[in-house]
Each structure stands twice: as structure tokens, then as C-alpha cells.
Design a protein around this motif. Sequence first.
Motif, mmCIF file in Angstrom:
data_model
loop_
_atom_site.group_PDB
_atom_site.id
_atom_site.type_symbol
_atom_site.label_atom_id
_atom_site.label_comp_id
_atom_site.label_asym_id
_atom_site.label_seq_id
_atom_site.Cartn_x
_atom_site.Cartn_y
_atom_site.Cartn_z
ATOM 1 N N TYR A 91 20.592 -1.199 10.583
ATOM 2 C CA TYR A 91 20.941 -2.602 10.353
ATOM 3 C C TYR A 91 20.352 -3.069 9.021
ATOM 4 N N PRO A 92 21.092 -3.927 8.276
ATOM 5 C CA PRO A 92 22.461 -4.350 8.528
ATOM 6 C C PRO A 92 23.467 -3.263 8.124
ATOM 7 N N GLU A 93 24.404 -2.994 9.019
ATOM 8 C CA GLU A 93 25.402 -1.973 8.737
ATOM 9 C C GLU A 93 26.261 -2.366 7.539
ATOM 10 N N HIS A 94 26.697 -1.376 6.799
ATOM 11 C CA HIS A 94 27.732 -1.599 5.791
ATOM 12 C C HIS A 94 28.513 -0.317 5.604
ATOM 13 N N THR A 95 29.728 -0.461 5.118
ATOM 14 C CA THR A 95 30.551 0.712 4.871
ATOM 15 C C THR A 95 30.329 1.192 3.447
ATOM 16 N N SER A 96 30.129 2.482 3.287
ATOM 17 C CA SER A 96 29.845 3.049 1.970
ATOM 18 C C SER A 96 31.107 3.326 1.173
ATOM 19 N N PRO A 112 0.823 -1.220 0.000
ATOM 20 C CA PRO A 112 0.000 0.000 0.000
ATOM 21 C C PRO A 112 0.852 1.262 0.000
ATOM 22 N N VAL A 113 0.256 2.363 -0.396
ATOM 23 C CA VAL A 113 0.959 3.643 -0.437
ATOM 24 C C VAL A 113 1.402 4.063 0.959
ATOM 25 N N SER A 114 0.655 3.668 1.977
ATOM 26 C CA SER A 114 0.944 4.080 3.354
ATOM 27 C C SER A 114 2.014 3.242 4.036
ATOM 28 N N LEU A 115 2.626 2.277 3.329
ATOM 29 C CA LEU A 115 3.601 1.385 3.935
ATOM 30 C C LEU A 115 4.817 2.157 4.446
ATOM 31 N N ASN A 116 5.249 1.850 5.671
ATOM 32 C CA ASN A 116 6.410 2.479 6.272
ATOM 33 C C ASN A 116 7.621 1.562 6.103
ATOM 34 N N LEU A 117 8.517 1.897 5.178
ATOM 35 C CA LEU A 117 9.672 1.057 4.889
ATOM 36 C C LEU A 117 10.733 1.123 5.981
ATOM 37 N N ARG A 118 10.576 2.014 6.948
ATOM 38 C CA ARG A 118 11.518 2.074 8.068
ATOM 39 C C ARG A 118 11.258 0.978 9.088
ATOM 40 N N ASP A 119 10.179 0.223 8.925
ATOM 41 C CA ASP A 119 9.842 -0.885 9.814
ATOM 42 C C ASP A 119 10.864 -2.008 9.618
ATOM 43 N N ASP A 120 11.647 -2.305 10.666
ATOM 44 C CA ASP A 120 12.710 -3.307 10.559
ATOM 45 C C ASP A 120 12.191 -4.701 10.261
ATOM 46 N N THR A 121 10.964 -5.013 10.631
ATOM 47 C CA THR A 121 10.453 -6.369 10.411
ATOM 48 C C THR A 121 10.302 -6.680 8.931
ATOM 49 N N LEU A 122 10.265 -5.666 8.084
ATOM 50 C CA LEU A 122 10.075 -5.898 6.654
ATOM 51 C C LEU A 122 11.259 -6.615 6.013
ATOM 52 N N ARG A 132 30.299 6.917 12.372
ATOM 53 C CA ARG A 132 28.904 6.463 12.345
ATOM 54 C C ARG A 132 28.057 7.419 13.161
ATOM 55 N N GLN A 133 26.770 7.512 12.778
ATOM 56 C CA GLN A 133 25.834 8.364 13.509
ATOM 57 C C GLN A 133 25.261 7.669 14.736
ATOM 58 N N LYS A 134 25.104 6.347 14.637
ATOM 59 C CA LYS A 134 24.566 5.601 15.771
ATOM 60 C C LYS A 134 24.903 4.129 15.600
ATOM 61 N N HIS A 135 24.800 3.371 16.681
ATOM 62 C CA HIS A 135 24.997 1.928 16.632
ATOM 63 C C HIS A 135 23.668 1.264 16.285
ATOM 64 N N SER A 136 23.747 0.205 15.473
ATOM 65 C CA SER A 136 22.538 -0.500 15.047
ATOM 66 C C SER A 136 22.451 -1.859 15.720
ATOM 67 N N LYS A 137 21.262 -2.235 16.085
ATOM 68 C CA LYS A 137 21.017 -3.509 16.750
ATOM 69 C C LYS A 137 20.622 -4.560 15.722
ATOM 70 N N ALA A 138 21.243 -5.743 15.808
ATOM 71 C CA ALA A 138 20.925 -6.828 14.887
ATOM 72 C C ALA A 138 19.488 -7.291 15.108
#
Length: 550
Positions: free
Chosen positions: A293-298, A153-163, A260-266
Motif C-alpha cells: 500500500y498504496p497500490e499502483h500500476t507500474s 538512523p542507519v537502523s531505520l526499517n523503511l518497510r514500517d507502514d507507519t512511516l 499482483r503478488q498479494k492484496h494490500s490493506k489500506a
Amino acid sequence: MVAGPSLVAQDQTEELKQCMIPYGAYESKSEANRRVEVLGALHLLVQQWIKEQSLKKGLPAYVAHSAGGLICPFGSYRLRVHPRFAKIDLLCVAPRHIQRSDFFTSLYELLKGHPQVTELRALENAYVPVIKMTFNQIRINLLFASLDLPKVPVSLNLRDDTLIKNMDYKCVRSVNSYRATEEILRLVPNVSHFRGTLRAVKLWAKRRGVFSNTLGFLDDVSLAMLVAYTCQLYPDSLPSTLVHKFFCVLAQWKWPQLARQKHSKAITMFPFWDSAVDVSHFFESMRIVTPLYPEHTSTFNMSKSTRTIVMEEIKIGLTATVDILLNKRGWADLFESTEFFSQYKYYLVLMASFVSPEDQLQGRELVESKIPNLIQSLDGNSQISLAHLNPECYKSVPLDTNDGQPLALPLGASVPTDRSPELQEDENGEIIANYSSMWFIGIVLEKGNPKVEVKFETRIFRKAVNSEAETSNVLREGILIETELVERGQLYQYVSSPLLLGELTSPSTECQKNNLFKSPLPHKTKRPAESSIHAETPIKKQKYCTSNVS
């Protein structure tokens, strides 16, 4: 009560903004409107494609009509820091029954037949698979991600980690390009100040020749993360101050310490880049880590030489901004271009020749994907202390107009593409290449080495390019790779006079064509460490190698 920015800082910020205008840092209203139209057209096209593919896969009509689909901008366009004529990075999001194979077959064919689409090519085997094209005069990079959902849907939040938990890793890379952009915007304390600062830093990087992720330098993502980190450290500062602080922070950074701006949790168990384990190129790279997450170096393509060049430019930028804030210099001095073609005694010239403009477009990207490996090989050569790649790709004059010899033209120069509508063959019946792309690498020798030998490195490079061309089968008539090691006095044989004499240094080729300049153009600078190199008597030109893929 905390005092706000000073009037001096406000004036300097306005001066910075005005200084960037002649360089094409801000797009026109008509171009902005065209981008909106292109995004709308692509969104409708993708939704129609998903619906048709759903029906072809046997899904009920009501399911196909509700399958949805999204086109999500990310990168510079989403950050609102894109200059004139910039590409738009887009993510195509589809439900689970639409696969990447569909994206590179049926959608590709749909785009191929679209009247407004030109320069279409697919890079299915790239680190981040992508379809590239020009849609109604706007360059587009289109990524793909299939979500484990029946509809999008258009309203989908892609920032949701479960996706991303049940997503394959190539899709994770694609969707995280969008998610990283959103996270950067969420973490900065003042989005307006962040955008003004990033726009200036991007212009600096491009003008100073340190902007290209593909070739091992900085790019939109790495610069955005570094600027965002600077904004977090100085949340109340204006762009004029933040630009200076950007150089202050990086000049003192203790690489390879992570930025890095912040630490990410697996949140899942699939493979990812681990900053505590992955130590490849540990001491060479500027390790700039994505804030989710998942972190990577650019900066995975960065080598020892490219990091050296970037850090030296940062120090030059720091010196310039100190003087600017003291009113000893103007902002235009920060955006001075370098005199690359007069900096070094030796140059390695890379030439890739093609039969058609279409093959040239595909082949350029193929060659550039292998150049970072060449730079790393040169870094390992005991005779070489620095291999400085110029990140610009120069088009040559048509080979049939210069006795078959490539000759680099200034960026933006028009190159005839219809001189030989029919393929020409030599006496052996082989098709003659007529379109060439060129790259240049400045070479600094280790002290005590009077000569340099690069036959081994260039042979490996040519072999890698030829192997990729054969495997990918994207070039209809093959590719001819040539490499030449020359001294500075010989560059006139490979570089046209306007480019060699520095006429490339105007702020924007497109702006120059349209007479958009109201102030004198800034002059050029040399790096202090390189300006003392003198030309010596030219040596006889020698071809080290030529190879061909038929």
C-alpha cells in the motif's frame, strides 16, 4: 519426499547463464567495486549535506550531528540483477526538517560542484521527482523522501507502514519504489532462482524492444513482479524452467485481470490508485500492481499498441522456450533482436534538435515523456491499426556534417560534441541547432486504407513538447521538433547504413568494443505477422511540420 530439480534442468540453467554473458548481463568485478565506492561516497555526501542544512535552519549542533540520513538502493541493483553499465536507482531519506525544495536546490548545487559528477539534471516536476547524474562513470537516479521523524538512523526499517502516514504523496511514491523492491524479495520463495530468471527475462525484453516504462513498455519493476509471481507458482523450479513458465503464465493471462503478488490493506486515507475504481486505459494496459500500500500500476503509460507488441513478443518467447527445453534450439534464439527497420511499410520519424549536448541530454527526457501520449493518439486514429514505437533513442550525426539533415547512428556510436564550441547563427540571427535525437514508429494501416494522415496527432505532440519546454525552462536555447511520415524505401535518408543493415544486433556494443565475444552472434528474427510486408515505390519526402521554441 519431493524430488529436486532434474539434472537436465540444472544443465539448461547453466547453459542459460553462459549464454547471457556475451550480452553484458553480468558486470565485471572492477565495475562492481566502483559501484560500492560510489554508494559510499554518496552516503557520506548526503549525511554531510543534511548536517549542514540542519545547522543553517537553526537547529542545535548536537541535533544536526545526529540527524542522520540514508542512501538506499532499489530496483535492479538492490535485486542484484543489473547488467554491465546499468544505472543505480537510489532513495535519499532525510528527517522532517529537510524538504524536497532543499533537495532540488542546495543538494543539487553541491552535486553540481562535485568533480566526479557529470550529466547532472533535475526533474522536479516528474511523476516521481528525481535528480539524474553520472557519478564516477556510474549513472545514478536519485529520489527523495522526507520522513516525519527528527532523525534518520542507519537502523531505520523503511518497510514500517507507519512511516508513510504523514508523508506527502510525492514522497510516498519515492519511498515506495524502495519498499516495493524489498517486498518483492521478501515474497519470492527462492531469491537465487528469482534473480537468475529475472536477469534472463530482462535481457529478453531489452533485446526484443519491449523494455521502457517511460515509453509504455515493461520495466524493471513490472518484470520483477511478474517473475516473482511466476516463482510463487513454481517454487521448486530452476531458472531455465521458470523462464519458460514466465511466458506460459503471461501468454494465457486474461488481461485486464490484475497481476499482483498479494492484496494490500489500506493504512491511511490519502489518495491512491484503486484497482476497483481506476479504469483509465482499462482494456489497453497490462495492469501489474505493486505488492504494498498504496497500490499502483507500474504500466500506466501502456497503450493498446504497446500491449499488442508486448503480448506478441511473449508468444514468440513461449515458442522459443518450448523448443529450447526440447533441445531443438539454443538459448541465444530467445535473445535474437528484431529487424525493426524492415518490418513496416510506413514509419513516423520523430526528430528533436538542440544547440548543445547539454540541452540534448535534458531534451531527450522531455520528448520521451510526451511520446506515450502520441502513441495513444495514433491508436485513436481510425486509419491506423498499430503504432509500434521503437523504444531506442538514436543520436544523429552532427547536423553541420550532413547539410542539416538528421541521420540516426547505431547505439554506442561516438558523436563529436566539440565540433562547434561557439554557437552558430543563421542569416536571421537565430542560433542553429547541431545535435539531434531521433525516434521511429512503425505504422500498420487498417485494412482497406491506402493512405494515412497523422498531421493532427503530430501537431498536438509538438505543441505538448514545446509547452513543456517553455514551462520547465530546462533548455537554454530551446528545441526544434520535426516529424516526418515516410515509407520504408525512404528510411536511408534518416537511418545510417550500419544501423539500417542490422549491425546494431550485436549483444552489447560495449562488449563488442572490448572483444568479449567467444561465440558467433545470434541472428535476427521478424515477427511472423510482419515479415510479409513488402516495400513499395518510395514517395517524395514531405515535411509535415516544424516548430521552434526560442
